[in-house]
Scaffold this active site. Structure first.
Site, PDB file in Angstrom:
ATOM      1  N   ASN A 128      -8.299  -2.635  -2.884  1.00 60.55           N
ATOM      2  CA  ASN A 128      -9.700  -2.376  -2.558  1.00 60.55           C
ATOM      3  C   ASN A 128     -10.025  -0.883  -2.511  1.00 60.55           C
ATOM      4  O   ASN A 128     -11.186  -0.505  -2.614  1.00 60.55           O
ATOM      5  CB  ASN A 128     -10.083  -3.048  -1.229  1.00 60.55           C
ATOM      6  N   HIS A 129      -8.998  -0.043  -2.379  1.00 58.84           N
ATOM      7  CA  HIS A 129      -9.266   1.394  -2.397  1.00 58.84           C
ATOM      8  C   HIS A 129      -9.386   1.957  -3.811  1.00 58.84           C
ATOM      9  O   HIS A 129      -9.804   3.105  -3.969  1.00 58.84           O
ATOM     10  CB  HIS A 129      -8.207   2.155  -1.606  1.00 58.84           C
TER      11      HIS A 129
ATOM     12  N   ASP B  94       0.812  -1.219   0.000  1.00 54.97           N
ATOM     13  CA  ASP B  94       0.000   0.000   0.000  1.00 54.97           C
ATOM     14  C   ASP B  94       0.848   1.273   0.000  1.00 54.97           C
ATOM     15  O   ASP B  94       1.862   1.364   0.704  1.00 54.97           O
ATOM     16  CB  ASP B  94      -0.896   0.025   1.246  1.00 54.97           C
TER      17      ASP B  94
ATOM     18  N   ASP C  62      -6.165   7.326  -1.380  1.00 49.43           N
ATOM     19  CA  ASP C  62      -6.896   7.476  -0.113  1.00 49.43           C
ATOM     20  C   ASP C  62      -5.955   7.627   1.084  1.00 49.43           C
ATOM     21  O   ASP C  62      -4.835   7.135   1.081  1.00 49.43           O
ATOM     22  CB  ASP C  62      -7.837   6.282   0.146  1.00 49.43           C
ATOM     23  N   ARG C  63      -6.474   8.264   2.089  1.00 49.53           N
ATOM     24  CA  ARG C  63      -5.824   8.487   3.377  1.00 49.53           C
ATOM     25  C   ARG C  63      -4.740   9.555   3.346  1.00 49.53           C
ATOM     26  O   ARG C  63      -4.787  10.480   4.126  1.00 49.53           O
ATOM     27  CB  ARG C  63      -5.253   7.189   3.979  1.00 49.53           C
TER      28      ARG C  63
ATOM     29  N   HIS D  92      -2.440  -4.840   1.915  1.00 53.03           N
ATOM     30  CA  HIS D  92      -3.762  -4.706   2.523  1.00 53.03           C
ATOM     31  C   HIS D  92      -3.785  -4.512   4.028  1.00 53.03           C
ATOM     32  O   HIS D  92      -4.697  -3.883   4.552  1.00 53.03           O
ATOM     33  CB  HIS D  92      -4.588  -5.939   2.152  1.00 53.03           C
TER      34      HIS D  92
ATOM     35  N   HIS E  95      -1.139   4.612  -0.463  1.00 54.40           N
ATOM     36  CA  HIS E  95      -2.125   5.487   0.174  1.00 54.40           C
ATOM     37  C   HIS E  95      -1.794   6.969   0.113  1.00 54.40           C
ATOM     38  O   HIS E  95      -1.882   7.683   1.121  1.00 54.40           O
ATOM     39  CB  HIS E  95      -2.368   5.061   1.624  1.00 54.40           C
TER      40      HIS E  95
ATOM     41  N   HIS F  76      -3.783  -8.080  -3.980  1.00 57.82           N
ATOM     42  CA  HIS F  76      -3.856  -7.074  -2.917  1.00 57.82           C
ATOM     43  C   HIS F  76      -4.280  -7.653  -1.568  1.00 57.82           C
ATOM     44  O   HIS F  76      -3.649  -7.407  -0.547  1.00 57.82           O
ATOM     45  CB  HIS F  76      -4.817  -5.940  -3.289  1.00 57.82           C
TER      46      HIS F  76
ATOM     47  N   ARG G  18     -13.788  -6.811   8.412  1.00 57.55           N
ATOM     48  CA  ARG G  18     -13.870  -5.635   7.540  1.00 57.55           C
ATOM     49  C   ARG G  18     -15.232  -5.490   6.873  1.00 57.55           C
ATOM     50  O   ARG G  18     -15.531  -4.448   6.304  1.00 57.55           O
ATOM     51  CB  ARG G  18     -12.833  -5.732   6.421  1.00 57.55           C
TER      52      ARG G  18
ATOM     53  N   ASP H 235      -3.886  -0.064  -3.685  1.00 64.65           N
ATOM     54  CA  ASP H 235      -4.074   0.955  -2.651  1.00 64.65           C
ATOM     55  C   ASP H 235      -3.081   2.100  -2.829  1.00 64.65           C
ATOM     56  O   ASP H 235      -2.315   2.441  -1.926  1.00 64.65           O
ATOM     57  CB  ASP H 235      -4.020   0.351  -1.236  1.00 64.65           C
TER      58      ASP H 235
END
Lengths: 354, 384
Positions: free
Chosen positions: B112-113, B52, B83-84, B295, B54, B221, B268, B80
């Site tokens: 998944n993001h 990731d 995001d974040r 992940h 991010h 992922h 999750r 990923d």
């Protein structure tokens, strides 16, 4: 491979701001502003469906800031866990009692109690203590708006409170049931003058949500000693605070907050559940002491169905981050006397799943 | 376009957004490229596998500093990207530019993001809106997400990361210093291994020696799915869509390994938990020596589980500017002896295939004021 040496960031790694030279007033202001953080977090949790709190909106200045799912969940756990302790105290007997909320800020707990436990609240004396800068903001919110509008915050004072204010100033409120005291907590210590309306003989519950942590250890300890020496009846204390400042997450937390001028002054001294329990015991809450981290509280105090509901509100995909964060916050409670039926009322088992 | 692309790369490397028309053009080109890719891309070792990111742009630059630049280093990013962090846009677009510029030197698979739904909750949508004043760029990016591969299969990885020694695992710090080394155990004579048929190249030892067919490394992922018992099943999925709420494609992006037997429910709310038995069985029947996945935040940057049959690689140091973790990337070298045989899904010669030689490079977050790039002061949320 488990023997791989860990190379966590050293203390200087993430410092994003130099330590500022701040006046004591400026430092106090920073702490006072944390109240808006808490209010924003509460409103975010309410608007997302975690909590029911019709009063959350009234105490937020400006637009709603949507918080991340894990912050919402943390706000939910913090609020509902303390609610359980408070409700148990409130409903244990019908005799008169007292709650004193330290650093209450814009907390809505009393208003919520008035709607959810109105009958029990009739025998309750509720005090909120905070800096004048904070209480004046609260008084403004409580009295704001057109008196004619039934949904306006002004109706909180005129309709919701059990008794009309006997005194109402810019930063203070007094009534038969509810007081707001503009008071620096650092003036509270054994032998100090009691704030108006506080009764030392009543069974009294003290609540500190992220409040004592900002005081120097000796100041924070003096307040708990005040509780256990100047109050003669049964007393109980509930704290909500960060713990675990020594690991990598904790170090970054300390540095990130320091960059905002926020210093968690008792974090080092009361850094674990064990130390938190010991703290309350040593300071006179000899009836019992319990502590549990937020991760534990979520898994063990929230029912399975409710956890299903919470999980369905928004996707919380960052489980590791959630556990990390949730294991760095705890609820601690201790009591003296046969306080409010707290003993053995909830599963604790060490208070952590780690 | 080439010079435009190089200009875009130079802009993005300086953490500056590129104009909306350039994004549209880039995303169009990327889609043209990605549509040709299989659900499971075949990647030749040597390759550096990353977890990731991010949106932690400055840390991505740190990753390239530690792991080498594109195209010199062959990269595989396990999703990923967004995001974040504060720079999802710059991070993703830079990776996408590099993909278009050097398609054979960088592989991007979906996390998944990389989804419309998740990016509206976790920051990428808001970031695009903030930086462009409209959601167009976010929309362009989401269309690219739909074309990203679901996994990759690394073939031809060597059994040792050293020429002279049989080093199975090496952990290296961000300045290249060796932190630890683990030699491959001596070939044992116990019956845990089944000898390969003549000509397979298998040594007959689970511990392996040079020249062994090591099996491929599946990169995905999240992890495995109860609906997917073979790599070929992944190839049959129709991936060109938003990540569904359930089903095989969802599971591949959402699941986690856990210390359980069989399958379990994921906390999750999507995907599943899967145990060692699932991984070992899957690796065996698919002739894999290792599953590499991302992940999950791991404080040490990487975590091997289930007798090194699966590893989590996490490449976002001090995740969310809050977690205090270090990051890691995983380098797989190429087979040096030339005696390895091509990977074949039907060649199931050993019970547990010896993993490839693995070098983990561990690194910390970039200093705040690194290289004069704009760095917004991180404001991590706490309970106050």
């Amino acid at each position: 491979m488990s023997s791989t040496p860990l190379r966590f960031p050293g203390p200087n790694r993430f410092r994003s701001d130099k330590e500022k030279d701040q006046t004591p007033e400026a430092k106090d202001r920073v702490v006072q502003q944390t109240d808006q953080d808490a209010s924003q977090s509460r409103l975010s949790a309410v608007e997302t469906g975690y909590l029911v709190d019709p009063f959350a909106r009234a105490f937020v200045e400006g637009p709603v800031q949507k918080k991340l799912p894990l912050i919402n969940r943390g706000t939910y756990v913090r609020t509902t866990a303390i609610d359980q302790l408070v409700t148990r105290f409130l409903t244990s007997t019908s005799s008169r009692k007292q709650i004193i909320s330290l650093g209450a800020g814009s907390d809505t707990r009393y208003l919520r109690l008035l709607t959810t436990h109105r009958a029990a609240a009739a025998s309750l004396l509720y005090h909120e203590i905070d800096f004048s800068a904070v209480t004046s903001r609260k008084i403004r919110a409580l009295t704001r708006g057109a008196p004619s509008s039934p949904s306006s915050p002004s109706s909180l004072v005129s309709e919701l409170l059990l008794s009309p204010p006997t005194a109402l100033t810019d930063d203070a409120l007094a009534s038969a049931h509810y007081y707001i005291h503009p008071l620096d907590l650092r003036t509270l210590h054994p032998g100090c003058a009691l704030p108006a309306g506080v009764e030392r003989g009543l069974p009294t519950l003290f609540i500190s949500e992220c409040c004592l942590i900002y005081l120097a250890p000796q100041e924070a300890d003096a307040i708990v000693r005040w509780i256990t020496t100047d109050f003669s009846g049964d007393v109980g204390v509930v704290l909500y605070e960060p713990i675990g400042g020594e690991d990598a997450f904790g170090q970054v937390m300390v540095q990130n907050l320091a960059a905002r001028g926020i210093v968690l002054k008792t974090l080092k001294k009361y850094s674990s559940l064990e130390r938190q329990r010991e703290r309350l015991r040593v300071l006179g809450l000899v009836g019992g002491q319990e502590a549990a981290d937020v991760d534990f509280l979520y898994e063990c105090w929230v029912g399975e169905r409710e956890r299903g509901r919470i999980g369905g509100l928004e996707m919380l995909d960052e489980m590791e981050e959630w556990r990390l964060l949730a294991r760095h916050y705890c609820v601690v409670w201790g009591w003296r006397g046969g306080f409010g039926g707290w003993e053995g009322a909830w599963p604790v088992q060490g208070g952590s799943r780690v | 376009m080439m010079s435009d692309l190089d200009y875009a790369i130079s802009q993005l490397r300086a953490c500056k957004p590129i104009p909306e028309p350039a994004v549209r053009e880039l995303c169009y080109k990327a889609r043209e490229l990605l549509i040709e890719e299989s659900n499971v891309q075949i990647v030749d070792a040597p390759v550096t596998i990353c977890g990731d990111i991010h949106g932690q742009f400055h840390d991505l630059m740190e990753l390239f500093r530690v792991g080498g630049d594109v195209p010199e280093t062959n990269y595989l990013f396990m999703g990923d990207f967004v995001d974040r962090g504060f720079y999802s846009l710059e991070s993703f677009l830079l990776l996408l530019c590099l993909k278009v510029r050097y398609p054979d030197r960088i592989t991007l698979i979906r996390g998944n993001h990389e989804s419309r739904q998740i990016t509206t909750v976790y920051g990428f949508y808001d970031e695009c809106l903030r930086k462009y004043g409209s959601a167009n760029v976010w929309r362009h990016c989401c269309e690219v997400f739909d074309y990203l591969a679901l996994g990759a299969l690394v073939v031809g990885a060597g059994s040792s990361i050293s020429d002279t020694d049989e080093i199975e695992v090496e952990v290296v710090g961000q300045f290249g210093e060796v932190i630890s080394r683990m030699k491959r155990p001596e070939p044992s004579t116990t019956a845990t291994a089944i000898g390969g048929p003549p000509g397979s190249g298998a040594s007959g030892s689970a511990a392996g020696t040079k020249g062994v067919n090591n099996g491929a490394v599946l990169c995905v992922h999240g992890g495995l799915s109860p609906l997917v018992d073979s790599v070929d099943k992944i190839r049959l999925l129709d991936r060109k869509q938003e990540v569904p709420h359930e089903g095989a494609m969802c599971d591949l992006l959402w699941s986690d390994p856990d210390e359980i037997d069989g399958w379990g429910l994921s906390p999750r709310g999507a995907g599943f938990l899967f145990g060692a038995d699932i991984v070992k069985h899957f690796n065996h029947i698919n002739n894999l020596s290792l599953i590499a996945r991302a992940h999950q935040l791991v404080m040490e940057g990487f975590k091997e589980m289930f007798d090194s049959s699966i590893v989590t690689v996490w490449s976002a140091p001090n995740y969310c500017y809050r977690c205090g973790n270090v990051a890691a990337i995983l380098e797989l070298g190429e087979e040096r002896s030339g005696a390895g045989v091509p990977w074949s899904a039907t060649d199931r010669t050993t019970v547990v295939r010896p993993g490839p030689g693995r070098r983990y490079r561990v690194f910390e977050a970039a200093p705040q004021d690194s290289r004069g790039m704009p760095a917004k002061k991180p404001v991590a949320d706490y309970f106050l």
